[in-house]
Structures are given as structure tokens and as C-alpha cells.
Design a protein around this motif. Structure first.
Motif, PDB file in Angstrom:
ATOM      1  N   ARG A 103       0.839  -1.202   0.000  1.00 57.82           N
ATOM      2  CA  ARG A 103       0.000   0.000   0.000  1.00 57.82           C
ATOM      3  C   ARG A 103       0.870   1.246   0.000  1.00 57.82           C
ATOM      4  O   ARG A 103       1.551   1.549   0.970  1.00 57.82           O
ATOM      5  CB  ARG A 103      -0.930   0.005   1.212  1.00 57.82           C
ATOM      6  CG  ARG A 103      -1.965  -1.113   1.158  1.00 57.82           C
ATOM      7  CD  ARG A 103      -3.115  -0.843   2.088  1.00 57.82           C
ATOM      8  NE  ARG A 103      -4.024  -1.986   2.164  1.00 57.82           N
ATOM      9  CZ  ARG A 103      -4.960  -2.239   1.257  1.00 57.82           C
ATOM     10  NH1 ARG A 103      -5.106  -1.444   0.206  1.00 57.82           N
ATOM     11  NH2 ARG A 103      -5.755  -3.295   1.403  1.00 57.82           N
ATOM     12  N   ALA A 104       0.867   1.947  -1.134  1.00 60.17           N
ATOM     13  CA  ALA A 104       1.601   3.206  -1.265  1.00 60.17           C
ATOM     14  C   ALA A 104       1.005   3.939  -2.457  1.00 60.17           C
ATOM     15  O   ALA A 104       0.662   3.297  -3.455  1.00 60.17           O
ATOM     16  CB  ALA A 104       3.079   2.938  -1.502  1.00 60.17           C
ATOM     17  N   VAL A 166       9.330  -0.088   0.732  1.00 65.18           N
ATOM     18  CA  VAL A 166       8.252   0.899   0.660  1.00 65.18           C
ATOM     19  C   VAL A 166       7.041   0.404   1.442  1.00 65.18           C
ATOM     20  O   VAL A 166       6.419   1.154   2.197  1.00 65.18           O
ATOM     21  CB  VAL A 166       7.850   1.158  -0.807  1.00 65.18           C
ATOM     22  CG1 VAL A 166       6.656   2.081  -0.894  1.00 65.18           C
ATOM     23  CG2 VAL A 166       9.031   1.708  -1.597  1.00 65.18           C
ATOM     24  N   ALA A 167       6.730  -0.896   1.258  1.00 63.96           N
ATOM     25  CA  ALA A 167       5.554  -1.471   1.906  1.00 63.96           C
ATOM     26  C   ALA A 167       5.684  -1.434   3.422  1.00 63.96           C
ATOM     27  O   ALA A 167       4.716  -1.194   4.139  1.00 63.96           O
ATOM     28  CB  ALA A 167       5.351  -2.902   1.431  1.00 63.96           C
ATOM     29  N   ALA A 168       6.903  -1.633   3.931  1.00 65.02           N
ATOM     30  CA  ALA A 168       7.116  -1.696   5.374  1.00 65.02           C
ATOM     31  C   ALA A 168       7.122  -0.316   6.007  1.00 65.02           C
ATOM     32  O   ALA A 168       6.714  -0.151   7.153  1.00 65.02           O
ATOM     33  CB  ALA A 168       8.439  -2.388   5.680  1.00 65.02           C
ATOM     34  N   ALA A 172       5.900   5.181   3.520  1.00 66.16           N
ATOM     35  CA  ALA A 172       5.980   4.674   2.148  1.00 66.16           C
ATOM     36  C   ALA A 172       7.132   5.341   1.407  1.00 66.16           C
ATOM     37  O   ALA A 172       6.999   5.839   0.297  1.00 66.16           O
ATOM     38  CB  ALA A 172       4.665   4.879   1.395  1.00 66.16           C
ATOM     39  N   SER A 173       8.301   5.340   2.051  1.00 67.32           N
ATOM     40  CA  SER A 173       9.480   5.967   1.459  1.00 67.32           C
ATOM     41  C   SER A 173      10.276   4.927   0.670  1.00 67.32           C
ATOM     42  O   SER A 173      10.359   3.763   1.059  1.00 67.32           O
ATOM     43  CB  SER A 173      10.348   6.562   2.567  1.00 67.32           C
ATOM     44  OG  SER A 173      11.633   6.859   2.086  1.00 67.32           O
TER      45      SER A 173
ATOM     46  N   ARG B  75       0.717   7.228   1.742  1.00 65.85           N
ATOM     47  CA  ARG B  75      -0.033   5.976   1.956  1.00 65.85           C
ATOM     48  C   ARG B  75      -1.479   6.318   2.245  1.00 65.85           C
ATOM     49  O   ARG B  75      -1.910   6.343   3.393  1.00 65.85           O
ATOM     50  CB  ARG B  75       0.567   5.154   3.103  1.00 65.85           C
ATOM     51  CG  ARG B  75      -0.298   3.925   3.417  1.00 65.85           C
ATOM     52  CD  ARG B  75       0.434   2.815   4.153  1.00 65.85           C
ATOM     53  NE  ARG B  75       1.528   2.297   3.376  1.00 65.85           N
ATOM     54  CZ  ARG B  75       2.750   2.104   3.876  1.00 65.85           C
ATOM     55  NH1 ARG B  75       3.010   2.385   5.121  1.00 65.85           N
ATOM     56  NH2 ARG B  75       3.709   1.632   3.091  1.00 65.85           N
ATOM     57  N   PRO B  76      -2.254   6.624   1.177  1.00 65.21           N
ATOM     58  CA  PRO B  76      -3.640   7.061   1.393  1.00 65.21           C
ATOM     59  C   PRO B  76      -4.527   5.963   1.985  1.00 65.21           C
ATOM     60  O   PRO B  76      -5.401   6.244   2.779  1.00 65.21           O
ATOM     61  CB  PRO B  76      -4.123   7.472   0.002  1.00 65.21           C
ATOM     62  CG  PRO B  76      -3.100   6.991  -0.965  1.00 65.21           C
ATOM     63  CD  PRO B  76      -1.857   6.659  -0.232  1.00 65.21           C
TER      64      PRO B  76
END
Ligand code: HEM
Ligand code: SF4
Ligand code: FES
Lengths: 257, 208
Positions: A103-104, A166-168, A172-173, B75-76
Motif C-alpha cells: 500500500r503506497a 516501501v511497503a514496510a 511509504a518511502s 499511503r492514502p
């Protein structure tokens, strides 16, 4: 093993999506996680339901496509592994398993567990290359490179672009991914020439894609299947600060007057 | 973020050095502390440092706020089930909340002492200096005021637990030999500095 799966189902990019329960039974602890999903999908197809869409390719931890957020962590429990390397013996009989896509904002969902990760490709395109013609292979030790740099460049090069970092990350960097690519090239003499231009372009592209800012929580390093270290993020910060201050863009043309 | 955060860490050291004089709760301590307070509000070099500190707090808070908004936007959709405790520590996950609590404390703290020192109705001590010392002593005789102070120092400790080493990492100051030292120094800083700050009002409450 009997398990209670809770899987994110989303028909398409515009669909709202929701978690759906799927009880599953007679799962062997020796199966890989993806094989377990294969079994579920066979059952769904037999019942005339839509199978769960998920990305996979190599199934041996080298392609980075099997992105699943399992029980609250990218690639599930276990360290240094991708989803295809996760086995059902890591779970207990009767467990509930939550399965979601990455999720990002820069990784939009295409369907179910499949996300569009072309944002990573665009970061690479922005500067993750060297512009010299490397020609035919030269003798392996023709260019002396110190051991530490070659080891660190090699470690960085093991990044498979899976996106677990990114997921962790709560922000979401994409700093771990981008810094791995920056380190990989800038630590070696062939890549060093363009190091300043590269770091500015890749960081700029990363921001443009809408990834969040790094606050050094360290979640990425813990979840990275290839053990890419935060050292690379520090190196990229250092190079970025240096380049932002001292880089002068090249003049056009070249050659002649 | 990192530059202002680390500057504020240096500020904390200076502020603490001044506060430690408050262990002297008697008449001599009063004269010494009030003379020190006068020096801190009038000496030009210190004034420059003060303005740098005000600027740092404002910049750090505004930048932190903007970063936090951007990061939420990245992260919406939240995960339905997430276990951040598996890969991060409490302080790292809650920097914005911890920082906001510190900001509330700073406002309260400046209203109590900074504002009073500059514009409040303070008496004078035997040397004719504005008597901040007595205000501090009476303030910390109040149990809830002392409690708020101590809790705020706990919050600061958590902020620094993550923030100190994070600041170095953000500036790219990482090295196989020095990074472990920086981390250990950061953890010691995060525990010791807030602890010393917190001990002073507790001492005043019981023995002042
Ligand atoms: C004396 C007071 C303070 C000190 C010594 C301090 C110190 C620090 C340090 C060293 C960092 C790490 C910087 C980096 O990693 O780049 C940091 C981060 C941060 N601070 Fe502060 N800070 C203070 C007050 C505040 C206040 C008043 C706020 C907010 C209203 C705040 C909000 C933040 C946020 C949001 C971060 C960021 C990101 C993160 O690492 O998660 N801080 N602080
Ligand atoms: S840095 Fe690690 S987690 Fe991130 S994309 Fe590369 S291999 Fe995956
Ligand atoms: S399928 Fe290739 S890494 Fe898992």
C-alpha cells in the motif's frame, strides 16, 4: 493444516476492494506460501469463482515480484526472504492469515494483490545507469577497486526491486531501494563519473513519484529480503547534500568550439 | 530537520547547565541564579543564540508538520492489518506526536518563565535583579506543575531516543567505526539529559 485466510479482493484499479474470508484445509506445512495460494485458486476456479490475482515469476527469491503483505509485514514473518521463500511451516494449524497488497500512493493496485510498481522503473531510468560504452569484457582485475567498495557495491546490487522497503515504511518511502541503486553504481569507478548527476536525478524522480520522506525508522532494513543496509541511505544523503551544493550542470554540445 | 534537531540538542545542554544552578535553593543561590538570568537575557552573544533557538524550534516544528502530512499522503489507504512493532521501535513510529507534545510543553514553559522574566511583574532580589529564582521555587511547589514537567521530560527522552541518531543518519554522517558510538551516545543523551532536567523540579518540590 487448516487455516483461515483473509485476503484483499479488488476487481480493478477503481474498485474499493475489501478483505474476504477464505477457510482452507489440508495444507501441507512443506508447501511454499505461493503454492498454498495456488491450491486456494484451484478451489476457487472449481467453484466458478474468480481466482486471487497475485504477482510471481521466479519462485526462488530473485525476481522480486511476489509482493504480499502477510500478517502485518511485507513477505510475512521471517527475515531475509521473499513470499515465495516463505513456507507454511512458519504458521500454526488454525491460524488466521491476513494477506494484502503493498500500500503506497506510487504503487496503485491493479487487481487484488497485484500492484503497478513502474515507479521504481522510472527511478532507475532517471539515473540508474552508466553512459560509457563498456565494450568487450576486460580482464577482471584490470581496474583496481578496493575490497570494501567492491563488497559494498555488490551488497547494494543484490536489491531485487521488490518494494518491501516501501511497503514496510510508515511513510511509504523508497529511500532504501533508491540508495541501493545509487550506492551500487557510485562505489565503482565506471559509475563514479556520473555520481553527482545520478543522485540528484534519482532522488528527484523518487520525490516526483510521490514516495514519502525517510524518518529513519529502520523498518525497511528489517524487512528487506536481501538485507540491504541503512548505510546506503546515509551514503545517498551524504552524496545528495554534496551534489546539491557543488554539482554544476554540464554545458550542452561538447567537442568543437 | 536534522540540522535544527541537532542544534536543539546542543541548546538542551546549555539550558541544562543553567538549570543545574537551581539545586542552590538558598539566598546565595537566588542571587547567583538571578544574575545568571539577567546575563542570559541581555548579553548580545547569548541573544543571537536565543534567536537561533527560537528559529530552530519554529522551523523544526513547521518542517516536521509538513513532512508528516506528505508522509500520510504517500499511503492514502492504510493496511487492514499491520504489525509495525515487528520492525520499528515506539519512538521512531511516534516522532510527530512526541514532538507536538514537546511543542505544547515549550509554549507552557515559555509562558511561565520566559514571558514573566521579560514582561511579568517580578520582585527584585537583594542585588536589585529581577527575581526569577523565587518564581521558579514557588512554581515547582505545585505538585501538578511539577508532574507536567516530569512527564514532558519523559516525552523529550523518547523523542531524542530516536531523534539523536536519526539526525546523524539524515546528514549522511555514518561510518562503520563511528556509527555505533553515535548511537550509544544518543541513547545515553536521551536518558540522561531529560532525567537531569526532571530531577531539578522534583528536588525543589521536596527540599526547596
Ligand atoms: C528541544 C526540543 C527538540 C529537540 C532537541 C528535537 C530533536 C530532534 C531530532 C534530533 C530529530 C531528528 C532529525 C532527523 O532525523 O532528521 C527530530 C525529528 C523530529 N522532530 Fe524534533 N526535537 C525537538 C522538538 C520538536 C518539536 C517541538 C516538534 C514538533 C512540533 C518536533 C517534531 C519532530 C518531527 C516530526 C521529527 C521527524 C521526523 C522523524 O524522525 O520521525 N520536534 N527532532
Ligand atoms: S532495498 Fe530490499 S526491500 Fe527494497 S526493493 Fe531492494 S530488495 Fe526489496
Ligand atoms: S517469485 Fe520471484 S522473488 Fe518471489
Amino acid at each position: 493444516m487448516n487455516l483461515k485466510l483473509k485476503i484483499w479482493r479488488q476487481k480493478g484499479p477503481k474498485d474499493n476492494g475489501k478483505m474476504v474470508d477464505y477457510p482452507i484445509s489440508d495444507i501441507s506445512p512443506d508447501m511454499s506460501f505461493l503454492e498454498m495460494i495456488d491450491v486456494l485458486n484451484d478451489q476457487l476456479v472449481e467453484k466458478g469463482d474468480e481466482p486471487v490475482a497475485f504477482d510471481h515469476d521466479c519462485r526462488e527469491g530473485i525476481c522480486g515480484s511476489c509482493s504480499m503483505y502477510i500478517n502485518g509485514e511485507p513477505h510475512g514473518p521471517g527475515r531475509g526472504i521473499t513470499t515465495c521463500q516463505l513456507h507454511m511451516r512458519s504458521f500454526n494449524d488454525g491460524d488466521t492469515i491476513h494477506i494484502e497488497p503493498w500500500r503506497a500512493a506510487p504503487f496503485p493496485i491493479i487487481k487484488d494483490l497485484v500492484t503497478d510498481r513502474s515507479a521504481f522503473d522510472r527511478i532507475i531510468q532517471a539515473g540508474g545507469y552508466i553512459s560509457v560504452n563498456s565494450g568487450s569484457p576486460v580482464d577482471a582485475n584490470a581496474i583496481p577497486i578496493n575490497k570494501q567498495n567492491s563488497d559494498e557495491a555488490f551488497d547494494a546490487a543484490t536489491c531485487i526491486g521488490c518494494g518491501a522497503c516501501v511497503a514496510a515504511c510508515k511513510n511509504a518511502s523508497a529511500m532504501l531501494f533508491t540508495s541501493a541503486k545509487v550506492s551500487h553504481l557510485s562505489l565503482l569507478p565506471q559509475g563514479e563519473v556520473e555520481a553527482q548527476k545520478r543522485v540528484l536525478a534519482m532522488v528527484n524522480q523518487m520525490d516526483e513519484e510521490g514516495f514519502g520522506n525517510c524518518t529513519n525508522t529502520g523498518a525497511c532494513e528489517v524487512e528487506c529480503p536481501k538485507g540491504i543496509s541503512l548505510e546506503h541511505i546515509a551514503r545517498m544523503n551524504r552524496q545528495f547534500l554534496g551534489a546539491a551544493i557543488s554539482h554544476s550542470p554540464e554545458k550542452g554540445g561538447g567537442g568543437g568550439e | 530537520m536534522a540540522a535544527t534537531g541537532l542544534f536543539l540538542c546542543i541548546f538542551l545542554l546549555g539550558h541544562l547547565a543553567g538549570n543545574l544552578q537551581l539545586f542552590l535553593t538558598d539566598e546565595a543561590g537566588k542571587l547567583q541564579f538571578n544574575a545568571y538570568a539577567l546575563f542570559m537575557t541581555t548579553f548580545p552573544a547569548v541573544k543571537i543564540l536565543s534567536y537561533l533557538t527560537y528559529f530552530s524550534i519554529v522551523f523544526h516544528a513547521v518542517d516536521g508538520f509538513l513532512l508528516t502530512i506528505q508522509n500520510r499522503k504517500a499511503r492514502p489507504t492504510k493496511y487492514a492489518y499491520s504489525r509495525p512493532d515487528k520492525n520499528t521501535n515506539f519512538a521512531a513510529r511516534n516522532m510527530a506526536v512526541l514532538g507536538s507534545l514537546i511543542l505544547v510543553f515549550i509554549v507552557l514553559h515559555m509562558r511561565s518563565f520566559w514571558y514573566e522574566m521579560h514582561w511579568g511583574e517580578l520582585g527584585t532580589d537583594a542585588a536589585g535583579n529581577r527575581d526569577l529564582h523565587t518564581l521558579v521555587m514557588t512554581s515547582f511547589k505545585n505538585w501538578w506543575y511539577t508532574l507536567i514537567y516530569v512527564i514532558s521530560m519523559g516525552v523529550l527522552g523518547f523523542h531524542l531516543w530516536h531523534g539523536f541518531q536519526s539526525g546523524f543518519q539524515s546528514l549522511g554522517l555514518s561510518h562503520p567505526r563511528y556509527s555505533p558510538i553515535i548511537k550509544k551516545t544518543g541513547y545515553a543523551f536521551a536518558v540522561l539529559i531529560p532525567l537531569l532536567f526532571a530531577v531539578i523540579p522534583v528536588y525543589i518540590y521536596f527540599f526547596g
